[in-house]
Design a protein around this motif. Sequence first.
Motif, PDB file in Angstrom:
ATOM      1  N   LEU A 114       0.822  -1.222   0.000  1.00  0.00           N
ATOM      2  CA  LEU A 114       0.000   0.000   0.000  1.00  0.00           C
ATOM      3  C   LEU A 114       0.849   1.262   0.000  1.00  0.00           C
ATOM      4  N   LYS A 115       2.052   1.186   0.570  1.00  0.00           N
ATOM      5  CA  LYS A 115       2.901   2.378   0.620  1.00  0.00           C
ATOM      6  C   LYS A 115       3.317   2.835  -0.782  1.00  0.00           C
ATOM      7  N   HIS A 116       3.214   1.936  -1.774  1.00  0.00           N
ATOM      8  CA  HIS A 116       3.530   2.312  -3.153  1.00  0.00           C
ATOM      9  C   HIS A 116       2.407   3.127  -3.791  1.00  0.00           C
ATOM     10  N   PHE A 117       1.243   3.210  -3.116  1.00  0.00           N
ATOM     11  CA  PHE A 117       0.080   3.922  -3.651  1.00  0.00           C
ATOM     12  C   PHE A 117      -0.470   4.904  -2.617  1.00  0.00           C
ATOM     13  N   PRO A 118       0.332   5.910  -2.254  1.00  0.00           N
ATOM     14  CA  PRO A 118      -0.110   6.849  -1.215  1.00  0.00           C
ATOM     15  C   PRO A 118      -1.324   7.655  -1.677  1.00  0.00           C
ATOM     16  N   ASN A 119      -2.206   7.938  -0.750  1.00  0.00           N
ATOM     17  CA  ASN A 119      -3.395   8.750  -1.003  1.00  0.00           C
ATOM     18  C   ASN A 119      -4.273   8.195  -2.116  1.00  0.00           C
ATOM     19  N   CYS A 120      -4.281   6.895  -2.266  1.00  0.00           N
ATOM     20  CA  CYS A 120      -5.110   6.246  -3.286  1.00  0.00           C
ATOM     21  C   CYS A 120      -6.257   5.546  -2.577  1.00  0.00           C
ATOM     22  N   GLY A 121      -7.431   6.131  -2.650  1.00  0.00           N
ATOM     23  CA  GLY A 121      -8.591   5.615  -1.928  1.00  0.00           C
ATOM     24  C   GLY A 121      -9.091   4.263  -2.385  1.00  0.00           C
ATOM     25  N   PHE A 122      -8.731   3.834  -3.595  1.00  0.00           N
ATOM     26  CA  PHE A 122      -9.223   2.539  -4.078  1.00  0.00           C
ATOM     27  C   PHE A 122      -8.179   1.427  -3.946  1.00  0.00           C
ATOM     28  N   ALA A 123      -6.985   1.731  -3.420  1.00  0.00           N
ATOM     29  CA  ALA A 123      -5.976   0.698  -3.161  1.00  0.00           C
ATOM     30  C   ALA A 123      -6.262   0.059  -1.809  1.00  0.00           C
ATOM     31  N   VAL A 124      -6.286  -1.267  -1.791  1.00  0.00           N
ATOM     32  CA  VAL A 124      -6.567  -2.004  -0.559  1.00  0.00           C
ATOM     33  C   VAL A 124      -5.579  -3.157  -0.418  1.00  0.00           C
ATOM     34  N   SER A 125      -5.372  -3.583   0.812  1.00  0.00           N
ATOM     35  CA  SER A 125      -4.526  -4.745   1.073  1.00  0.00           C
ATOM     36  C   SER A 125      -5.307  -6.010   0.719  1.00  0.00           C
ATOM     37  N   PRO A 126      -4.606  -7.113   0.481  1.00  0.00           N
ATOM     38  CA  PRO A 126      -5.320  -8.373   0.242  1.00  0.00           C
ATOM     39  C   PRO A 126      -6.282  -8.725   1.383  1.00  0.00           C
ATOM     40  N   ARG A 127      -5.873  -8.469   2.616  1.00  0.00           N
ATOM     41  CA  ARG A 127      -6.751  -8.774   3.760  1.00  0.00           C
ATOM     42  C   ARG A 127      -8.029  -7.939   3.709  1.00  0.00           C
ATOM     43  N   ASP A 128      -7.888  -6.639   3.446  1.00  0.00           N
ATOM     44  CA  ASP A 128      -9.080  -5.792   3.362  1.00  0.00           C
ATOM     45  C   ASP A 128      -9.962  -6.198   2.189  1.00  0.00           C
ATOM     46  N   PHE A 129      -9.335  -6.602   1.079  1.00  0.00           N
ATOM     47  CA  PHE A 129     -10.116  -7.032  -0.072  1.00  0.00           C
ATOM     48  C   PHE A 129     -10.909  -8.299   0.249  1.00  0.00           C
ATOM     49  N   MET A 130     -10.308  -9.204   1.019  1.00  0.00           N
ATOM     50  CA  MET A 130     -11.033 -10.409   1.423  1.00  0.00           C
ATOM     51  C   MET A 130     -12.258 -10.052   2.251  1.00  0.00           C
ATOM     52  N   ASN A 131     -12.122  -9.025   3.100  1.00  0.00           N
ATOM     53  CA  ASN A 131     -13.277  -8.586   3.882  1.00  0.00           C
ATOM     54  C   ASN A 131     -14.371  -8.006   2.990  1.00  0.00           C
ATOM     55  N   ILE A 132     -13.971  -7.438   1.856  1.00  0.00           N
ATOM     56  CA  ILE A 132     -14.941  -6.876   0.916  1.00  0.00           C
ATOM     57  C   ILE A 132     -15.683  -7.987   0.177  1.00  0.00           C
ATOM     58  N   ILE A 133     -14.966  -9.012  -0.268  1.00  0.00           N
ATOM     59  CA  ILE A 133     -15.607 -10.043  -1.087  1.00  0.00           C
ATOM     60  C   ILE A 133     -16.176 -11.204  -0.282  1.00  0.00           C
ATOM     61  N   THR A 134     -15.786 -11.372   0.959  1.00  0.00           N
ATOM     62  CA  THR A 134     -16.257 -12.500   1.756  1.00  0.00           C
ATOM     63  C   THR A 134     -17.756 -12.479   2.018  1.00  0.00           C
ATOM     64  N   PRO A 135     -18.371 -11.330   2.306  1.00  0.00           N
ATOM     65  CA  PRO A 135     -19.817 -11.373   2.544  1.00  0.00           C
ATOM     66  C   PRO A 135     -20.612 -11.908   1.355  1.00  0.00           C
ATOM     67  N   ASN A 136     -20.015 -11.907   0.165  1.00  0.00           N
ATOM     68  CA  ASN A 136     -20.716 -12.362  -1.036  1.00  0.00           C
ATOM     69  C   ASN A 136     -20.364 -13.798  -1.381  1.00  0.00           C
ATOM     70  N   LYS A 137     -20.181 -14.642  -0.374  1.00  0.00           N
ATOM     71  CA  LYS A 137     -19.733 -16.011  -0.615  1.00  0.00           C
ATOM     72  C   LYS A 137     -20.557 -16.735  -1.675  1.00  0.00           C
ATOM     73  N   GLY A 138     -21.851 -16.563  -1.667  1.00  0.00           N
ATOM     74  CA  GLY A 138     -22.681 -17.293  -2.613  1.00  0.00           C
ATOM     75  C   GLY A 138     -22.880 -16.567  -3.922  1.00  0.00           C
ATOM     76  N   ASN A 139     -22.315 -15.394  -4.065  1.00  0.00           N
ATOM     77  CA  ASN A 139     -22.531 -14.587  -5.263  1.00  0.00           C
ATOM     78  C   ASN A 139     -21.428 -14.869  -6.262  1.00  0.00           C
ATOM     79  N   HIS A 140     -21.696 -15.688  -7.259  1.00  0.00           N
ATOM     80  CA  HIS A 140     -20.686 -16.036  -8.253  1.00  0.00           C
ATOM     81  C   HIS A 140     -20.715 -15.036  -9.383  1.00  0.00           C
ATOM     82  N   MET A 141     -19.556 -14.509  -9.694  1.00  0.00           N
ATOM     83  CA  MET A 141     -19.448 -13.471 -10.710  1.00  0.00           C
ATOM     84  C   MET A 141     -19.133 -14.077 -12.075  1.00  0.00           C
ATOM     85  N   VAL A 142     -19.614 -13.429 -13.093  1.00  0.00           N
ATOM     86  CA  VAL A 142     -19.301 -13.800 -14.469  1.00  0.00           C
ATOM     87  C   VAL A 142     -18.800 -12.546 -15.147  1.00  0.00           C
TER      88      VAL A 142
END
Length: 197
Positions: A114-142
Motif C-alpha cells: 500500500l505504501k507504493h500507492f499513497p493517497n489512493c482511496g481505491f488501493a486495498v490490502s489483500p486482507r481488506d479485499f477479502m473482507n470486501i468479497i467475503t460477505p458475497n460467498k454465494g454470489n458467483h461473478m461472471v
Amino acid sequence: MIFAVLDTNVLISAALAHNKYSIPYSVFRGVVERRFVPLVDDNIVREYWEVFSRPKFSFMQETINDIVGNTIKFAINQPVPPSGIELPDSDDVVFYDVARAHQDKGAYLVTGNLKHFPNCGFAVSPRDFMNIITPNKGNHMVNDNSAVYDPTGLLAALHEAQRQAHENGVDNLTEEEIEAEIKAARAERKKRLGTNG
C-alpha cells in the motif's frame, strides 16, 4: 459485480504460499470462485508472464500457463489512458491507471504494498479485499464475456505451483524478495525495450 486489479505481488504470493489459508491464496480463490472480475491491460499481462517466468521461482511453463493464462482469460482486458500520476515506484503506475480507469465500476487495486500507492482511496490490502468479497460467498461473478471457469483446473495449477516452489526451496520467500524479483523483471523489460526501441 466486484472488479479489481491484482498487483503482481499478490498472485506471486498466492503461488508461493505453503498455506492454503494464506490471504493471497484466498484472494486467488476469489478469482477462481468468481467472487470478483480481474482487470488488466496489456502492460499488466506482460508483467504477469515475465515475473512468473523468473528463474528464481522455478515454475514449470505449464503451471505458468495455467495460472497466468486462466487469470487473464477471465479478466477484462482494456487499454486505458495514462493518468500522469507520479508514484514512489513508477512501474506501479500501470496498476493504478487500470484501476482508476474503471472507477465507474468501483474497481479496487489489491496490493501487498500500500505504501507504493499513497493517497489512493481505491488501493486495498489483500486482507481488506477479502473482507470486501467475503460477505458475497454465494454470489458467483461472471465477466462480460460470460466465460465459464474451471475452478478445479485453476486451483490444481496453483497447487502445482506451490509444490514446485516447495521443491525448489522458494516457497517461503519474503515479500521483499518477491518485490526484488518483480523489480528485476521490470528492469530487464526496460532494458530490452531500450535496446529494441
